[in-house]
Design a protein around this motif. Structure first.
Motif, short mmCIF file in Angstrom:
data_model
loop_
_atom_site.label_atom_id
_atom_site.label_comp_id
_atom_site.label_asym_id
_atom_site.label_seq_id
_atom_site.Cartn_x
_atom_site.Cartn_y
_atom_site.Cartn_z
N PRO A 163 0.81 -1.23 0.00
CA PRO A 163 0.00 0.00 0.00
C PRO A 163 0.84 1.28 0.00
O PRO A 163 0.38 2.30 -0.51
CB PRO A 163 -0.84 -0.12 1.28
CG PRO A 163 -0.17 -1.17 2.11
CD PRO A 163 0.55 -2.08 1.18
N GLY A 164 2.05 1.23 0.56
CA GLY A 164 2.90 2.42 0.57
C GLY A 164 2.15 3.67 0.98
O GLY A 164 2.29 4.72 0.35
N ALA A 165 1.39 3.57 2.06
CA ALA A 165 0.51 4.69 2.44
C ALA A 165 1.33 5.91 2.87
O ALA A 165 1.04 7.03 2.47
CB ALA A 165 -0.44 4.25 3.55
N ASN A 166 2.35 5.65 3.68
CA ASN A 166 3.21 6.77 4.09
C ASN A 166 4.36 6.96 3.09
O ASN A 166 4.73 8.08 2.77
CB ASN A 166 3.75 6.51 5.50
CG ASN A 166 4.45 7.74 6.06
OD1 ASN A 166 3.95 8.85 5.90
ND2 ASN A 166 5.60 7.54 6.68
N ASP A 167 4.91 5.83 2.62
CA ASP A 167 6.04 5.84 1.68
C ASP A 167 5.58 5.34 0.33
O ASP A 167 5.68 4.18 0.05
CB ASP A 167 7.16 4.97 2.25
CG ASP A 167 8.39 4.94 1.36
OD1 ASP A 167 8.48 5.78 0.45
OD2 ASP A 167 9.26 4.09 1.59
N ASN A 168 5.08 6.14 -0.60
CA ASN A 168 5.08 7.57 -0.39
C ASN A 168 3.78 8.16 -0.92
O ASN A 168 3.78 9.19 -1.58
CB ASN A 168 6.32 8.18 -1.05
CG ASN A 168 6.45 9.65 -0.77
OD1 ASN A 168 5.80 10.21 0.09
ND2 ASN A 168 7.26 10.31 -1.55
N ALA A 169 2.66 7.46 -0.62
CA ALA A 169 1.37 8.05 -1.00
C ALA A 169 1.18 9.38 -0.28
O ALA A 169 0.55 10.30 -0.81
CB ALA A 169 0.23 7.11 -0.65
N SER A 170 1.79 9.53 0.90
CA SER A 170 1.64 10.79 1.64
C SER A 170 2.24 11.95 0.85
O SER A 170 1.61 13.00 0.68
CB SER A 170 2.26 10.67 3.04
OG SER A 170 3.67 10.49 2.97
N GLY A 171 3.45 11.77 0.34
CA GLY A 171 4.09 12.82 -0.45
C GLY A 171 3.37 13.09 -1.76
O GLY A 171 3.25 14.23 -2.20
N MET A 172 2.85 12.02 -2.36
CA MET A 172 2.12 12.15 -3.62
C MET A 172 0.81 12.90 -3.40
O MET A 172 0.47 13.83 -4.15
CB MET A 172 1.85 10.74 -4.19
CG MET A 172 1.30 10.73 -5.60
SD MET A 172 2.45 11.40 -6.82
CE MET A 172 1.63 12.90 -7.32
N ALA A 173 0.09 12.51 -2.35
CA ALA A 173 -1.19 13.17 -2.04
C ALA A 173 -0.96 14.64 -1.69
O ALA A 173 -1.74 15.52 -2.07
CB ALA A 173 -1.88 12.45 -0.89
#
Ligand code: ZN
Length: 443
Positions: free
Chosen positions: A145-155
């Motif tokens: 899922p890569g929620a923090n790494d790095n969906a956070s930066g993408m979002a």
């Protein structure tokens, strides 16, 4: 007559002394934790976004993810009268380029350019990463899922585009989702090469990689502190420049470091509740990120990141072991913190894109004199200039003097040996360029 003169003087004074601008506070208010949360959820729900994963499915894999990111940028652009130029920038990376590239792959970045009104070829970039990984970097099928790494930066990057697209800026702003990060920083390498080929004048890149974790693996919980990583001097410097530093200083004053100081200052000015932590190194010990290929190409670039990482939640297969839930999953992300770091980016992009360029050349003199003198190139669009200085051991530009619309100045009573100096250009609404460390000397 006298009164008119006084009023004019007063107005000029107000303009020049303006330390803050309402526009920046409006930007702060506009960033939404809820939208960032939704976008992280959407990205995590693509199952895996591994660079080598499936590209045909519309629900799983990096192909689906990048098409969704492009459609978000397109939507944002539709709502601002087509203010964004949205496109894919891609490069083929062949099997065996390194051990993590187990089959040929197109590394595809999603780029959105908000063109500047006055300096269209001058760019400040915000980046996040599209791709994710689990324990084994070549496993491109397992859930990642890569929620923090790095969906956070993408979002955060998508959200910054939503907010800033409501404004017009003098310089261009780029919002980009980069791919291939976990496989060897390929997306950044590709875009940096593309930028060189196109002759882009890049002010710098704010690379966001993991901006959503507030609980460190060591138990520290902190939702105010974040890190700004910057290398000391560019790797592209010449032997002559390296040698000059021994005599004139500059060991901790490269272009990326000045960008880091700028971000520190803007944050302290507009978001004083935050604790920006400048880290005087390229990245974490022995580890990498997508600002590096830009640094390699001679561009300024820094990494913005949470202060406290949790290693059980990055690059991990999803599993429970000894009561620990491993994996970079949605529930571990703190959306309000991701919003704060997104806001840090947005206000810095807006400030830099509203400011004139830096003076190209700054000369300094003052050897064996009780004063320091400066000369610099005129900057088109600047209404004045500011000289900054600091103790040689201080990380931040602690002293400054606005000197008006001149291109040389002498600071009396200050000895050149005891401080480091720099010059910034100041624009119409008080927005300042990044500080330039002197690159020439004169007697
Ligand atoms: Zn990673």
């Amino acid at each position: 007559m006298k009164n008119i003169f006084k009023i004019t003087l007063l107005l000029c004074g107000l303009m020049i002394n303006a330390q803050t601008d309402q526009k920046i506070y409006d930007i702060i208010d506009a960033v939404s934790a809820e939208r960032i949360k939704e976008d992280i959820k959407t990205l995590a729900d693509f199952g895996t976004r591994h660079t080598l994963s499936d590209t045909l499915s519309n629900t799983r894999g990096i192909g689906a993810a990048r098409r969704w990111i492009k459609s978000e940028f397109d939507d944002i652009s539709n709502r601002c009268n087509n203010c964004l130029e949205v496109f894919y920038q891609s490069d083929l990376v062949e099997k065996g380029t390194n051990q993590r590239i187990v089959h040929d792959v197109m590394v595809v970045n999603v780029v959105a350019i908000q063109r500047g009104t006055k300096y269209p070829n001058r760019f400040i970039i915000m980046s996040g990463d599209i791709d994710s990984r689990v324990s084994n970097p070549t496993n491109f099928t397992s859930d990642s899922p890569g929620a923090n790494d790095n969906a956070s930066g993408m979002a955060g990057t998508i959200e910054a585009a939503r907010v800033l697209s409501k404004y017009k800026f003098e310089s261009s702003v780029i919002y980009v989702g980069l791919s291939g990060e976990e496989q060897g920083l390929f997306g950044g390498k590709g875009l940096a090469a593309y930028a060189k080929e196109k002759g882009w004048d890049i002010v710098g890149i704010l690379n966001n990689d993991m901006i959503g974790n507030i609980k460190g693996v060591d138990g520290v919980i902190d939702n105010r502190t974040f890190r700004i990583f910057s290398e000391p001097v560019p790797p592209t410097e010449t032997e002559r420049e390296r040698n000059a530093r021994r005599f004139y200083g500059g060991e901790v004053d490269g272009i990326s470091r000045q960008l880091a100081r700028y971000i520190h200052k803007t944050t302290k000015t507009y978001m004083p509740e935050m604790n920006p932590m400048m880290v005087y190194r390229l990245d974490r010990f022995g580890r990498g990120g997508h600002h590096r290929p830009f640094n390699d190409a001679g561009f300024a670039g820094i990494r913005i990141m949470e202060a406290h990482e949790n290693y059980t939640q990055q690059h991990q297969d999803i599993r429970t072991e000894d009561g620990i839930n491993y994996g970079d999953t949605f529930e571990h992300v703190n959306f309000d913190y991701a919003k704060k770091l997104t806001t840090v980016n947005a206000i810095n992009l807006a400030s830099i894109a509203s400011a004139p360029p830096t003076p190209k050349s700054v000369s300094i003199g003052g050897i064996v004199q009780p004063s320091v003198k400066f000369k610099w190139d005129t900057v088109d669009g600047a209404v004045g200039y500011k000289i900054y200085w600091r103790d040689t051991t201080s990380p931040t530009w602690d002293h400054s003097r606005y000197v008006g619309d001149v291109t040389e100045f002498t600071l009396d009573g200050i000895v050149v040996d005891n401080f480091f100096f720099g010059v910034a250009a100041v624009g119409m609404d008080g927005y300042e360029s990044i500080v330039v460390f002197p690159n020439k000397t004169f007697r």
